[in-house]
Design a protein around this motif. Structure first.
Motif, short mmCIF file in Angstrom:
data_model
loop_
_atom_site.label_atom_id
_atom_site.label_comp_id
_atom_site.label_asym_id
_atom_site.label_seq_id
_atom_site.Cartn_x
_atom_site.Cartn_y
_atom_site.Cartn_z
N TYR A 81 4.34 -16.69 64.67
CA TYR A 81 5.06 -17.64 65.54
C TYR A 81 6.09 -18.42 64.72
O TYR A 81 7.22 -18.65 65.18
CB TYR A 81 4.08 -18.59 66.26
N ALA A 90 19.23 -21.67 66.52
CA ALA A 90 19.26 -23.10 66.17
C ALA A 90 18.64 -23.38 64.80
O ALA A 90 18.85 -24.45 64.23
CB ALA A 90 18.52 -23.91 67.24
N MET A 91 17.89 -22.44 64.28
CA MET A 91 17.25 -22.62 62.98
C MET A 91 17.98 -21.76 61.94
O MET A 91 19.10 -22.07 61.60
CB MET A 91 15.76 -22.25 63.07
N VAL A 155 4.99 -27.23 59.82
CA VAL A 155 6.10 -27.73 60.64
C VAL A 155 6.86 -28.84 59.90
O VAL A 155 8.09 -28.89 59.93
CB VAL A 155 5.59 -28.21 62.02
N LEU B 34 11.13 -35.83 62.10
CA LEU B 34 10.15 -35.12 62.94
C LEU B 34 9.29 -36.12 63.71
O LEU B 34 9.07 -35.99 64.91
CB LEU B 34 9.27 -34.23 62.06
N MET B 38 9.15 -36.62 67.81
CA MET B 38 7.91 -36.49 68.59
C MET B 38 7.65 -37.76 69.39
O MET B 38 7.32 -37.70 70.58
CB MET B 38 6.73 -36.17 67.67
N TYR B 81 5.36 -31.48 74.94
CA TYR B 81 5.95 -30.36 74.19
C TYR B 81 6.58 -29.35 75.16
O TYR B 81 7.66 -28.81 74.91
CB TYR B 81 4.89 -29.68 73.29
N HIS B 85 10.58 -28.08 75.10
CA HIS B 85 11.00 -26.68 75.02
C HIS B 85 11.71 -26.24 76.30
O HIS B 85 12.71 -25.53 76.25
CB HIS B 85 9.81 -25.78 74.68
N LEU B 88 15.49 -27.09 76.47
CA LEU B 88 16.41 -26.51 75.48
C LEU B 88 17.54 -25.71 76.14
O LEU B 88 17.36 -25.17 77.23
CB LEU B 88 15.62 -25.59 74.53
N ALA B 90 18.55 -22.79 75.62
CA ALA B 90 18.16 -21.41 75.93
C ALA B 90 17.27 -21.33 77.17
O ALA B 90 17.09 -20.25 77.74
CB ALA B 90 17.43 -20.79 74.75
N GLU B 109 18.80 -29.16 68.19
CA GLU B 109 17.89 -28.13 68.71
C GLU B 109 16.77 -27.77 67.74
O GLU B 109 15.63 -27.57 68.15
CB GLU B 109 18.68 -26.84 68.99
N ALA B 110 17.11 -27.66 66.46
CA ALA B 110 16.11 -27.21 65.48
C ALA B 110 14.94 -28.20 65.44
O ALA B 110 13.77 -27.80 65.53
CB ALA B 110 16.74 -27.06 64.10
N ILE B 113 12.82 -28.09 68.68
CA ILE B 113 11.87 -26.97 68.72
C ILE B 113 10.64 -27.31 67.87
O ILE B 113 9.50 -27.15 68.29
CB ILE B 113 12.53 -25.66 68.21
N LEU B 114 10.89 -27.84 66.67
CA LEU B 114 9.79 -28.15 65.75
C LEU B 114 8.96 -29.34 66.24
O LEU B 114 7.75 -29.40 66.01
CB LEU B 114 10.34 -28.39 64.34
N ASP B 117 6.61 -27.87 68.64
CA ASP B 117 5.56 -27.15 67.91
C ASP B 117 4.55 -28.14 67.31
O ASP B 117 3.34 -27.90 67.33
CB ASP B 117 6.17 -26.33 66.77
N GLY B 118 5.07 -29.24 66.76
CA GLY B 118 4.21 -30.24 66.14
C GLY B 118 3.29 -30.92 67.15
O GLY B 118 2.11 -31.15 66.88
N LEU B 120 2.28 -29.66 70.08
CA LEU B 120 1.30 -28.67 70.53
C LEU B 120 0.15 -28.56 69.52
O LEU B 120 -1.03 -28.60 69.88
CB LEU B 120 2.00 -27.31 70.71
#
Lengths: 295, 295
Positions: A81, A90-91, A155, B34, B38, B81, B85, B88, B90, B109-110, B113-114, B117-118, B120
């Motif tokens: 993942y 974006a990354m 992360v 980050l 969040m 989360y 997402h 975004l 996309a 965006e980067a 996304i993270l 993820d964090g 979740l």
């Protein structure tokens, strides 16, 4: 407790991991596109270092059971993942990984993001579904896996890595990035094997030290391969980190310094195995394997 | 077991959830960007329906304990989360949510996304850290949460929703999307409260039926509000689903049919509470609340 060589162990168990990984997704009741996208990236032919590391610690203590593959595959799903999300436009905006088009190039960005989310979530489910393991141990695995892969681990390392792009970072900052981005999950692989293999507390402390040196070893070797490696064998262009203006060990320490550091961590990893009573053949093998890998 | 009205309960516990949510992120040792990303989306002022539903089932059976907030906040983190997402470029490509710029508009965006993820990952960690709860119950919560939020639940529903965009779908397909995209997590909220509140197996079966009708009720109301609601109160433009060519209940059934379906699921939800012996004041309150909400 196979009495086979490291190479035999790796060959046999890599096949077993490769067989089981897609099955843990294939039996899900979900839209086909999502299932295909998850399986595509799991199939993309990684070295399976993390699950094999986990299984090798177990094998050093007791016979591997079918249930252990759930933990091993959960770990590979987390790693997979992270690669899918890392590759997104974006990354890192990578079109290829290991010589194959990246997930979003095949399935589109939206499905790629969701395939990553699905794999991350499935990994926690797989651990919760392990048989023959106490709920206490499963909760310990889930707690440590979430710490290793979340904001305080992988992360967080990924965010630090993004922020470091195009800047010159200190050796300390570079080690922070790698200890979090790749080291935390490598450590988890070793410690999960230790928890499942019923290793003593003293041996766990030694294994933790081992895993930390192994994680740095892995990353320094990665950086060296990026400069010196064969593009075809690696499935990506040599020098690609350089091109992205990423900080690497050879950049910060020159190639000689990076190689000295590589050997230092290999020595320290091996030293931490000396006072461990269990059979460390496979763990010694892992140090050599990482030192000598060509992709 | 507060003997207060539904409104008093919601006001009191929404404040308590709002206070605790950022604290569960603020104590993490991770890069500032980050952490800020969040917390930004957790602060974005949702109704907290899922955590309040979980807490209200517990409160129908026993006093709420501090530890219960970990499960309640974990659930809100999963929901948050999914919104990050979903917004975004996309995916839904939304610039605003609840009247505030979306996460990727503020943090890029980067990082968005993270941050997703964090959040979740942190939600599974929070459940693993609950005090005064047996490891068996924690594993049950993690298993059900991963199923409700993963490929077989929310993530699968999201993929089905993306695939349905611009197409005319049947009522059956629309219900599949909603039962997975929003229903599964609403059901989990009720069932997690039931597991933590030590509800009997018979009552759990009734609560499961209740939760399924409540989830559909919530979604049908959402679709109706999208057509009839006040843009300012909702923090997004009324008619925005229509503009995106999304299938909705009013589209498939006309507004009259959608409202009949709304009342049907409200009646069924209430009927499923009839044979439950515990105090169902709060759960009845939830049905009214969802029926009458204006945003």
């Amino acid at each position: 407790m196979t009495r086979q060589s490291f190479e035999q162990f790796i060959d046999e168990y890599r096949k077993k991991v490769d067989e089981r990984l897609p099955l843990f997704i294939d039996n899900l009741n979900c839209p086909d596109a999502l299932k295909e996208a998850m399986i595509y990236s799991l199939h993309a032919g990684g070295k399976r270092v993390r699950p094999l590391l986990l299984l090798s610690v177990i094998d050093s203590n007791r016979d591997i059971k079918e249930s252990d593959f759930k933990a091993a595959c959960a770990l590979e799903m987390i790693h997979t993942y992270s690669l899918i999300h890392d590759d997104l436009p974006a990354m890192d905006n990578d079109d290829y990984r290991r010589g194959k088009p990246t997930n979003h190039k095949v399935f589109g960005e939206a499905v790629a993001i969701l395939a990553g989310d699905g794999l991350l979530t499935r990994s926690f489910e797989l651990i919760s579904l392990m048989e023959d393991v106490s709920s206490e141990t499963k909760i310990q695995l889930i707690r440590e896996l979430s710490q290793a892969s979340g904001a305080e681990g992988m992360v967080g390392g990924q965010v630090a890595d993004l922020q470091a792009e195009g800047k010159s970072v200190s050796l300390e900052e570079l080690e922070y990035i790698h200890q979090h981005k790749t080291g935390a999950l490598m450590s988890f692989a070793v410690m999960a094997g230790a928890h499942l293999g019923n290793v003593t507390e003293d041996e766990k402390a030694q294994l933790r030290t081992f895993s930390q040196h192994l994680g740095l070893l892995f990353q320094i070797k990665d950086d060296i391969l990026d400069v010196e490696g064969d593009s075809e064998e690696m499935g990506k262009a040599a020098g690609s980190d350089e091109g992205k203006n990423k900080s690497t060990y050879p950049r910060l320490l020159e190639m000689d310094g990076a190689k000295r550091k590589l050997h230092h961590h290999a020595d320290m990893a091996i030293a931490s195995l000396n006072s461990i009573r269990m059979d460390t053949t496979l763990l010694h093998g892992f140090v050599d394997y990482i030192m000598n890998r060509t992709n």
